[in-house]
Design an enzyme around this catalytic site. Sequence first.
Site, mmCIF file in Angstrom:
data_model
loop_
_atom_site.group_PDB
_atom_site.id
_atom_site.type_symbol
_atom_site.label_atom_id
_atom_site.label_comp_id
_atom_site.label_asym_id
_atom_site.label_seq_id
_atom_site.Cartn_x
_atom_site.Cartn_y
_atom_site.Cartn_z
ATOM 1 N N LYS A 103 -6.669 -22.255 -17.810
ATOM 2 C CA LYS A 103 -7.085 -21.136 -18.238
ATOM 3 C C LYS A 103 -5.677 -20.013 -18.588
ATOM 4 O O LYS A 103 -4.822 -19.914 -17.865
ATOM 5 C CB LYS A 103 -7.886 -20.225 -16.988
ATOM 6 C CG LYS A 103 -8.533 -19.001 -17.504
ATOM 7 C CD LYS A 103 -9.383 -18.573 -16.150
ATOM 8 C CE LYS A 103 -10.071 -17.334 -16.738
ATOM 9 N NZ LYS A 103 -10.953 -16.568 -15.780
ATOM 10 N N HIS A 105 -6.003 -17.018 -19.461
ATOM 11 C CA HIS A 105 -6.250 -15.562 -19.478
ATOM 12 C C HIS A 105 -6.816 -15.119 -18.191
ATOM 13 O O HIS A 105 -7.090 -16.039 -17.213
ATOM 14 C CB HIS A 105 -7.362 -14.960 -20.675
ATOM 15 C CG HIS A 105 -8.789 -15.564 -20.327
ATOM 16 N ND1 HIS A 105 -9.054 -17.051 -20.701
ATOM 17 C CD2 HIS A 105 -9.811 -15.391 -19.754
ATOM 18 C CE1 HIS A 105 -10.185 -17.431 -20.464
ATOM 19 N NE2 HIS A 105 -10.641 -16.370 -19.768
#
Length: 217
Positions: A103, A105
Amino acid sequence: MKAYQREFIEFALENQVLKFGSFLLKSGRTSPYFFNAGLFNSGKTLGSIGRFYAAALVDAEFNYDVLFGPAYKGIPLVCATALALTTEHGQEAPFAFNRKEKKDHGEGGDIVGTPLQGQIVVVDDVITAGTAINESIEIIRANKAHLAGVLVAVDRAEVAPDGSGKSAIQAVQEKNGVPVRAIITMDHIMEFMAEKGTYEKELALMKEYKAEYGLKN
């Protein structure tokens, strides 16, 4: 065989996770039994499987800091195990699992849950070719943690088709110098069948299969 192991076999049979018959495996072998952990797919079965994993983990006496469930099948298993360890055994059990894709963000990273630090025990369904467990070991090492052990549902205890004369579990143990434990083994299943006395035909096929493909002690 311990009580929780016998209960686990009964539970697996009741939920058709463990079946007897004729099953073609990826290895090309025709097995007289099949264990499909993917059928632990309801709240009731997940709650039960967590109790069996927790009992086996306590029985194995692993020294660990964090439980790790590899995506995807290991995720519900590690969650259920951690919950059962707390409710059934009064043990705090930090756990984590990985994302298949990192991921970029929010909090970022590829690990969800407790940071992978210290001694790690991997909780998964089975070890076949060893590919999935090797990926888990790479993740653990990348986080500068240490693999303390591996816990799976079933050890088929049969030699791999690679000609090594070792099982996939033995190969993982020897390569990494860590113990791999299972809730049950093929021998436990056969012992259960013999106790019940209603599986004569199926047990005969199990014995033939073990004679041909089982580990040689």
